[in-house]
Design a protein around this motif. Structure first.
Motif, short mmCIF file in Angstrom:
data_model
loop_
_atom_site.label_atom_id
_atom_site.label_comp_id
_atom_site.label_asym_id
_atom_site.label_seq_id
_atom_site.Cartn_x
_atom_site.Cartn_y
_atom_site.Cartn_z
N VAL A 192 65.09 53.31 42.63
CA VAL A 192 64.58 54.37 41.76
C VAL A 192 63.15 54.72 42.17
O VAL A 192 62.30 53.83 42.25
CB VAL A 192 64.59 53.92 40.29
N PRO A 193 62.86 55.99 42.41
CA PRO A 193 61.46 56.37 42.67
C PRO A 193 60.57 56.01 41.49
O PRO A 193 60.97 56.16 40.33
CB PRO A 193 61.54 57.89 42.87
N VAL A 194 59.39 55.53 41.77
CA VAL A 194 58.48 55.10 40.71
C VAL A 194 58.26 56.21 39.68
O VAL A 194 58.24 55.97 38.47
CB VAL A 194 57.13 54.65 41.32
N ALA A 195 58.11 57.44 40.15
CA ALA A 195 57.83 58.55 39.24
C ALA A 195 58.96 58.82 38.27
O ALA A 195 58.75 59.44 37.22
CB ALA A 195 57.54 59.81 40.05
N GLU A 196 60.19 58.36 38.60
CA GLU A 196 61.34 58.64 37.74
C GLU A 196 61.64 57.52 36.74
O GLU A 196 62.46 57.70 35.84
CB GLU A 196 62.57 58.89 38.61
N ILE A 197 60.99 56.37 36.89
CA ILE A 197 61.30 55.24 36.02
C ILE A 197 61.03 55.55 34.55
O ILE A 197 61.88 55.28 33.69
CB ILE A 197 60.53 53.99 36.50
N PRO A 198 59.87 56.12 34.18
CA PRO A 198 59.66 56.41 32.75
C PRO A 198 60.71 57.33 32.14
O PRO A 198 61.11 57.14 30.99
CB PRO A 198 58.27 57.06 32.74
N PRO A 224 62.50 49.47 42.67
CA PRO A 224 61.94 50.78 43.02
C PRO A 224 62.10 51.09 44.50
O PRO A 224 62.10 50.20 45.34
CB PRO A 224 60.48 50.65 42.63
N SER A 225 62.23 52.38 44.79
CA SER A 225 62.38 52.78 46.18
C SER A 225 61.04 52.88 46.90
O SER A 225 60.99 52.81 48.13
CB SER A 225 63.09 54.14 46.26
N ASP A 226 59.97 53.07 46.13
CA ASP A 226 58.67 53.34 46.75
C ASP A 226 57.52 52.61 46.05
O ASP A 226 56.38 53.04 46.14
CB ASP A 226 58.39 54.85 46.74
N GLY A 227 57.81 51.54 45.37
CA GLY A 227 56.78 50.85 44.61
C GLY A 227 55.93 49.93 45.46
O GLY A 227 56.29 49.56 46.58
N SER A 228 54.81 49.55 44.90
CA SER A 228 53.90 48.60 45.54
C SER A 228 53.31 47.73 44.44
O SER A 228 53.44 48.04 43.25
CB SER A 228 52.79 49.33 46.29
N PRO A 229 52.64 46.64 44.80
CA PRO A 229 51.99 45.82 43.76
C PRO A 229 51.01 46.59 42.90
O PRO A 229 50.75 46.19 41.76
CB PRO A 229 51.29 44.74 44.59
N ASP A 230 50.48 47.70 43.40
CA ASP A 230 49.56 48.51 42.60
C ASP A 230 50.24 49.11 41.37
O ASP A 230 49.57 49.55 40.44
CB ASP A 230 48.97 49.63 43.44
N HIS A 231 51.58 49.14 41.38
CA HIS A 231 52.32 49.75 40.28
C HIS A 231 52.75 48.73 39.22
O HIS A 231 53.40 49.10 38.25
CB HIS A 231 53.58 50.45 40.81
N ALA A 260 57.92 33.32 50.98
CA ALA A 260 56.49 33.11 50.73
C ALA A 260 55.71 34.41 50.87
O ALA A 260 54.79 34.69 50.09
CB ALA A 260 55.94 32.06 51.69
N GLU A 261 56.06 35.24 51.84
CA GLU A 261 55.38 36.51 52.02
C GLU A 261 55.67 37.47 50.86
O GLU A 261 54.78 38.17 50.38
CB GLU A 261 55.81 37.15 53.35
N LEU A 262 56.92 37.48 50.39
CA LEU A 262 57.25 38.29 49.21
C LEU A 262 56.44 37.82 48.00
O LEU A 262 55.96 38.63 47.21
CB LEU A 262 58.74 38.21 48.90
N ALA A 263 56.29 36.51 47.86
CA ALA A 263 55.51 35.97 46.74
C ALA A 263 54.05 36.37 46.85
O ALA A 263 53.43 36.75 45.85
CB ALA A 263 55.65 34.45 46.70
N ARG A 268 51.35 37.14 43.40
CA ARG A 268 49.92 36.88 43.31
C ARG A 268 49.14 38.02 42.65
O ARG A 268 48.28 37.75 41.82
CB ARG A 268 49.35 36.58 44.71
N PRO A 269 49.45 39.30 42.97
CA PRO A 269 48.71 40.38 42.28
C PRO A 269 48.91 40.36 40.76
O PRO A 269 48.02 40.74 40.01
CB PRO A 269 49.29 41.66 42.89
N ALA A 270 50.10 39.92 40.32
CA ALA A 270 50.38 39.88 38.89
C ALA A 270 49.57 38.81 38.18
O ALA A 270 49.39 38.84 36.97
CB ALA A 270 51.87 39.66 38.64
N GLU A 271 49.11 37.82 38.93
CA GLU A 271 48.33 36.74 38.33
C GLU A 271 46.87 37.14 38.23
O GLU A 271 46.10 36.50 37.54
CB GLU A 271 48.48 35.48 39.21
#
Length: 271
Positions: A192-198, A224-231, A260-263, A268-271
């Motif tokens: 799902v594109p990030v813009a369409e989730i809401p 998401p199809s285009d998400g990043s940790p910033d989202h 480990a790379e996915l983590a 880590r950004p969520a923490e």
């Protein structure tokens, strides 16, 4: 590979493992894939697709805490009595860690190869869910529908949570969102594109109001199809309860590094 990925995911703090399904792929499908702009699935037709219930059973034996879910099992391609027993068995063997994610399917070629009519596959999915709930809550169980019927049968084991073994409906259409609220315990949106989730979650909220439910009753899992940790904060604010992440599969000798790379990227950004 499954053991290495599952144990590493549990060690690094991932909440769950999701496993999808295709029994059949063809080289030149006529059916349109609904989760990409060009209507084509990115996975090559000769890729390995492990049976999700068998793969998750193996993962359950290798882990102790991580949740397990099919994302998704193509329910109308299967016998619902058999799936009810298989899902309950996995729930029992995993000590209640299993959620059954289901979808209607999109490939007419796959249905044809399995000898299942593609026409009416949405109605078939809804009826199969009702039949499975009956099997999980009544003993003996009877059911009479358009596609399946049984009379005074016993199917064991029972799920540890009885008829409320969590069921999640996958799909991004308005019909899939309606089914998630009307028939299930959650929704899984894939690619799902990030813009369409809401907007999707707003539809879920409207459906909840129609069915006298609250949005908080549902699990809302999104890949998401285009998400990043910033989202991540944006996802949480929108109402997403579980973010499903992935990447191109690891090499046979590198699953622990892959996890480990996915983590590092997502946890880590969520923490």
């Amino acid at each position: 590979m499954i053991r290495a990925v599952a144990t590493a995911a549990e060690t690094h703090g991932f909440a769950g493992l999701w496993c999808g399904e295709h029994v059949v792929l063809v080289d030149t499908p006529a059916s349109r894939y609904p989760y990409s702009a060009d209507g084509r699935i990115a996975v090559p037709a000769d890729a390995d697709w492990l049976d999700p219930l068998l793969a998750l059973s193996f993962a359950a034996a290798a882990t102790r805490r991580i949740e397990l879910a099919t994302g998704v099992l193509l329910l109308p391609e299967h016998n619902p009595v058999a799936v009810a027993e298989q899902a309950a068995t996995l729930d029992v063997l995993s000590a209640g860690r299993f959620s059954l994610g289901v979808g209607t399917g999109w490939s007419a070629e796959e249905f044809a190869a399995l000898g299942v009519p593609f026409v009416g596959h949405g109605r078939r999915t809804e009826e199969y869910l009702a039949a499975m709930r009956t099997l999980w809550t009544e003993d003996p169980a009877s059911f009479a529908g358009e596609f399946t019927r049984f009379d005074a049968i016993r199917v064991n084991p029972e799920p540890l949570r009885g008829g409320r073994l969590p069921v999640v409906v996958g799909g991004n259409s308005a019909t899939a969102l309606r089914r998630a609220v009307a028939l299930a315990d959650g929704w899984y949106g894939f690619n799902v594109p990030v813009a369409e989730i809401p907007a999707h979650i707003a539809v879920l909220a409207d459906e909840c109001a129609r069915h006298d439910r609250t949005l908080e009753e549902l699990t809302i899992a999104v890949a998401p199809s285009d998400g990043s940790p910033d989202h991540l904060r944006e996802f949480a604010t929108a109402g997403v309860t579980e973010l499903v992440v992935g990447a191109p599969p690891p090499t046979p000798d590198g699953p622990a590094t892959w996890v480990a790379e996915l983590a590092r990227t997502w946890i880590r950004p969520a923490e």
